[in-house]
Scaffold this motif. Structure first.
Motif, PDB file in Angstrom:
ATOM      1  N   GLY A   1       0.799  -1.225   0.000  1.00  0.00           N
ATOM      2  CA  GLY A   1       0.000   0.000   0.000  1.00  0.00           C
ATOM      3  C   GLY A   1       0.826   1.267   0.000  1.00  0.00           C
ATOM      4  O   GLY A   1       0.323   2.346  -0.305  1.00  0.00           O
ATOM      5  N   ARG A  30       1.523   2.235  -4.847  1.00  0.00           N
ATOM      6  CA  ARG A  30       0.820   1.017  -4.435  1.00  0.00           C
ATOM      7  C   ARG A  30       1.146  -0.106  -5.408  1.00  0.00           C
ATOM      8  O   ARG A  30       1.107   0.096  -6.623  1.00  0.00           O
ATOM      9  CB  ARG A  30      -0.693   1.238  -4.477  1.00  0.00           C
ATOM     10  CG  ARG A  30      -1.218   2.141  -3.394  1.00  0.00           C
ATOM     11  CD  ARG A  30      -2.713   2.332  -3.566  1.00  0.00           C
ATOM     12  NE  ARG A  30      -3.278   3.036  -2.433  1.00  0.00           N
ATOM     13  CZ  ARG A  30      -4.171   4.024  -2.542  1.00  0.00           C
ATOM     14  NH1 ARG A  30      -4.581   4.415  -3.722  1.00  0.00           N
ATOM     15  NH2 ARG A  30      -4.642   4.606  -1.463  1.00  0.00           N
ATOM     16  N   PRO A  67      -7.290  10.515   0.929  1.00  0.00           N
ATOM     17  CA  PRO A  67      -7.437   9.053   0.952  1.00  0.00           C
ATOM     18  C   PRO A  67      -6.941   8.348  -0.312  1.00  0.00           C
ATOM     19  O   PRO A  67      -6.586   7.161  -0.251  1.00  0.00           O
ATOM     20  CB  PRO A  67      -8.951   8.852   1.109  1.00  0.00           C
ATOM     21  CG  PRO A  67      -9.567  10.133   0.637  1.00  0.00           C
ATOM     22  CD  PRO A  67      -8.589  11.207   0.983  1.00  0.00           C
ATOM     23  N   MET A  68      -6.927   9.023  -1.457  1.00  0.00           N
ATOM     24  CA  MET A  68      -6.562   8.390  -2.734  1.00  0.00           C
ATOM     25  C   MET A  68      -7.321   7.061  -2.894  1.00  0.00           C
ATOM     26  O   MET A  68      -6.743   6.001  -3.113  1.00  0.00           O
ATOM     27  CB  MET A  68      -5.051   8.170  -2.840  1.00  0.00           C
ATOM     28  CG  MET A  68      -4.236   9.432  -2.913  1.00  0.00           C
ATOM     29  SD  MET A  68      -4.550  10.467  -4.365  1.00  0.00           S
ATOM     30  CE  MET A  68      -3.637   9.596  -5.638  1.00  0.00           C
ATOM     31  N   GLU A  69      -8.627   7.166  -2.756  1.00  0.00           N
ATOM     32  CA  GLU A  69      -9.493   5.968  -2.816  1.00  0.00           C
ATOM     33  C   GLU A  69      -9.501   5.426  -4.248  1.00  0.00           C
ATOM     34  O   GLU A  69      -9.784   6.154  -5.185  1.00  0.00           O
ATOM     35  CB  GLU A  69     -10.901   6.395  -2.360  1.00  0.00           C
ATOM     36  CG  GLU A  69     -11.770   5.287  -1.886  1.00  0.00           C
ATOM     37  CD  GLU A  69     -11.170   4.425  -0.786  1.00  0.00           C
ATOM     38  OE1 GLU A  69     -11.003   4.909   0.325  1.00  0.00           O
ATOM     39  OE2 GLU A  69     -10.872   3.256  -1.069  1.00  0.00           O
ATOM     40  N   ALA A  78      -2.031   6.510  -0.433  1.00  0.00           N
ATOM     41  CA  ALA A  78      -2.818   7.482   0.315  1.00  0.00           C
ATOM     42  C   ALA A  78      -1.896   8.501   0.969  1.00  0.00           C
ATOM     43  O   ALA A  78      -0.745   8.202   1.281  1.00  0.00           O
ATOM     44  CB  ALA A  78      -3.643   6.768   1.385  1.00  0.00           C
TER      45      ALA A  78
END
Lengths: 154, 109
Positions: free
Chosen positions: A67, A119, B30-32, B72
């Motif tokens: 992540g 990521r 958040p960089m969702e 994020a």
């Protein structure tokens, strides 16, 4: 025994594919061989084959948390009006989306160097390609072993 | 939108003409990805910062096109060549149409 299991597996996969087709998914995850990163690269390079030099892609060999993986890219260039890096494309071969980030430099950047955190969904290769102001392209490629994937698919 | 906090750090605030200045910036976001699901199985809608731009004394020195694979709370570190004194303006363009802006200042002697 093995044959039976294989057959069962094959049937399951077959059924899955049929369901996927019925639902209108054009790219079922288990059938797609790539995430289309080749296309993203081709669009960026205009079909030129990048030379494996001048770009230094720095990533950890092992990332515990997919992540947030620290990444640094440096491109050897004098960064003058005559000779400078224009764009740097980063793609990941097995992420749900191939495109990771594109950086834009200019002679005002002074140095073609950038760090960020990315990521990675799984153990995969990351490719960085730099495009110079004369249109030439250079690349570097690194494999990162990811312990826990980080594209939020869980 | 909720207020986003920005942290900006220059390795020097005074420079000689031609010096290389390093910028480190962090923005809370958040960089969702749009790929995650909440507990009830509903997809959490995608919400990311699409673009980052750095202007120094009114001139663009560096920019980036972000995607869902930027972690994020995006962190970015880059450099620029000090040419003239002025504001160092960092702008993050949100997909929802809003901008997040942070500022520092460089003095060139």
């Amino acid at each position: 025994m093995t044959a039976k299991l294989d057959r069962r597996k094959a049937l399951t996969i077959g059924a899955g594919a049929l369901t996927a087709t019925a639902l209108g998914w054009s790219e079922p995850a288990f059938a797609a061989k790539t995430n289309g990163f080749e296309k993203v690269i081709a669009q960026f390079t205009g079909g030129r084959t990048p030379a494996q030099s001048r770009v230094h892609l720095d990533l950890p060999k092992i990332a515990d948390d997919g992540g947030s993986v620290p990444m640094t890219i440096t491109v050897d260039s004098p960064m003058t009006e005559q000779s400078h890096v224009v764009d740097v494309l980063v793609v990941a071969e097995k992420n749900p989306r191939a495109h990771v980030v594109t950086f834009h430099f200019s002679p005002a950047s002074g140095v073609a160097e950038v760090s960020t955190r990315i990521r990675l969904a799984q153990t995969e290769r990351v490719i960085a390609i730099a495009k110079m102001n004369d249109g030439s392209v250079y690349m570097d490629r690194k494999e990162v072993t990811v312990t826990v994937g980080g594209c939020g698919t869980s | 939108m909720a207020a986003h906090q920005v942290k900006i750090k220059l390795d020097k605030t005074e420079a000689k003409k031609g010096d290389i200045v390093e910028v480190k910036a962090l923005v809370y976001h958040p960089m969702e990805t749009g790929l995650r699901k909440d507990r009830s199985g509903k997809v959490i809608p995608r919400h990311i910062l699409k673009k980052f731009i750095c202007m120094v004394a009114g001139k663009e020195v560096f920019s980036a096109d972000f995607d869902t694979a930027i972690a994020a709370n995006p962190f970015i570190r880059f450099k620029f060549r000090a040419v003239q004194s002025g504001p160092v303006v960092l702008t993050w363009v949100d997909e929802d149409g809003s901008d997040i802006v942070g500022q520092a200042r460089i003095t060139v002697n």
